[in-house]
Design an enzyme around this catalytic site. Structure first.
Site, PDB file in Angstrom:
ATOM      1  N   ARG A 189       8.487  30.425  -3.350  1.00 28.60           N
ATOM      2  CA  ARG A 189       8.962  31.823  -3.949  1.00 28.60           C
ATOM      3  C   ARG A 189       8.066  33.069  -3.038  1.00 28.60           C
ATOM      4  O   ARG A 189       6.922  33.128  -2.001  1.00 28.60           O
ATOM      5  CB  ARG A 189       7.547  31.676  -5.437  1.00 28.60           C
ATOM      6  CG  ARG A 189       7.347  32.143  -5.648  1.00 28.60           C
ATOM      7  CD  ARG A 189       8.677  32.525  -6.822  1.00 28.60           C
ATOM      8  NE  ARG A 189       9.077  33.257  -8.226  1.00 28.60           N
ATOM      9  CZ  ARG A 189       7.980  34.889  -7.446  1.00 28.60           C
ATOM     10  NH1 ARG A 189       7.856  35.305  -6.397  1.00 28.60           N
ATOM     11  NH2 ARG A 189       7.863  35.478  -9.239  1.00 28.60           N
ATOM     12  N   GLU A 206      15.012  37.796 -13.992  1.00 31.82           N
ATOM     13  CA  GLU A 206      15.416  36.724 -14.281  1.00 31.82           C
ATOM     14  C   GLU A 206      17.068  36.945 -13.183  1.00 31.82           C
ATOM     15  O   GLU A 206      17.548  37.649 -13.832  1.00 31.82           O
ATOM     16  CB  GLU A 206      15.208  36.463 -15.464  1.00 31.82           C
ATOM     17  CG  GLU A 206      13.726  35.859 -15.780  1.00 31.82           C
ATOM     18  CD  GLU A 206      13.351  34.975 -14.681  1.00 31.82           C
ATOM     19  OE1 GLU A 206      14.046  34.384 -14.804  1.00 31.82           O
ATOM     20  OE2 GLU A 206      12.107  34.975 -13.978  1.00 31.82           O
ATOM     21  N   ARG A 232       6.109  24.939  -5.976  1.00 31.19           N
ATOM     22  CA  ARG A 232       7.025  25.654  -4.521  1.00 31.19           C
ATOM     23  C   ARG A 232       5.942  26.109  -3.895  1.00 31.19           C
ATOM     24  O   ARG A 232       4.506  26.793  -4.623  1.00 31.19           O
ATOM     25  CB  ARG A 232       8.004  26.929  -5.010  1.00 31.19           C
ATOM     26  CG  ARG A 232       8.977  26.124  -6.020  1.00 31.19           C
ATOM     27  CD  ARG A 232       9.715  27.288  -6.601  1.00 31.19           C
ATOM     28  NE  ARG A 232       9.092  28.136  -7.634  1.00 31.19           N
ATOM     29  CZ  ARG A 232       9.978  29.326  -8.250  1.00 31.19           C
ATOM     30  NH1 ARG A 232      10.640  29.326  -7.910  1.00 31.19           N
ATOM     31  NH2 ARG A 232       8.536  29.644  -8.839  1.00 31.19           N
TER      32      ARG A 232
END
Length: 226
Positions: free
Chosen positions: A37, A45, A88
């Site tokens: 990330r 999004e 992540r």
């Protein structure tokens, strides 16, 4: 003693991640098999829409396309800064001398995630002043979009309008290329997960799709990630 402490801190630093990258959405990617990330930035999004010249446009998909142009199939170096709630690796990434985090913000396809860092505020201001990317029109901050979606998911089914679909047995397509998982929650939400997303491995597939377009056509929406 000071020398010992400095040496310990040096060796405790996480090793950089090197490898061929594949973009996920506008702020996440997979590098050498590890989910990453991008630290300090927040992209729209995947299914998020923005407005430009009075018309809607798919800013989430364009952000994903932009990150793909920067990293997909290329050698990428990511310097870890931590781990997020989904497991992540948070990182600052670069490829061919390009700072990926800064570039996504400077092009207007992500904003500075001030909650976690102010490192990219100047890049955001430059994008806004030059009306690049999302700043060419109007948009909701990605964090607000996710917050609204989570609030909708928390509401009881009686307060939400759910899709009425005929009952049918789960459809599973047996193909190695068809690995997008469709899952139906108890709240009546129809959500799909693509490989590399948080909780993909744990998600039970009630339907499998070969493309995101197929999943959306069947009434599913993309799972939201932070």
């Amino acid at each position: 003693m000071l020398t010992f402490l400095l040496a310990a801190a040096f060796y405790a630093a996480p090793e950089p991640i090197y490898g061929i990258a594949v973009a996920g959405d506008g702020d996440s990617l997979t590098v050498a098999g590890q989910r990453v990330r991008l630290f300090g930035i927040d992209a729209p999004e995947f299914d998020q829409a923005c407005t430009r010249a009075g018309k809607n446009w798919s800013c989430g998909r364009e952000a994903a396309d932009q990150l793909s142009k920067l990293v997909t199939g290329r050698q990428v170096r990511c310097a870890p800064t931590g781990v997020d709630d989904f497991g992540r690796t948070l990182a600052r990434c670069s490829t061919a001398g390009i700072d990926v985090n800064t570039t996504m913000v400077a092009l207007g396809y992500a904003v500075a995630f001030r909650r976690y860092s102010t490192d990219y505020v100047s890049a955001e201001e430059a994008a806004r002043n030059n009306r690049r990317g999302m700043w060419a029109g109007t948009f909701e901050m990605p964090s607000q979009v996710r917050s609204a979606a989570r609030e909708a998911d928390r509401r009881p089914p009686s307060s939400r309008v759910l899709k009425q679909r005929p009952a049918a047995a789960p459809r599973v397509v047996a193909s190695g290329a068809c690995n997008i998982k469709g899952n139906r929650s108890r709240r009546g939400e129809w959500i799909y997960h693509v490989p590399g997303m948080p909780y993909y491995a744990q998600t039970r597939a009630e339907e499998l799709f070969c493309s995101e377009a197929d999943a959306r056509a069947a009434g599913y929406r993309r799972a939201l990630v932070r």
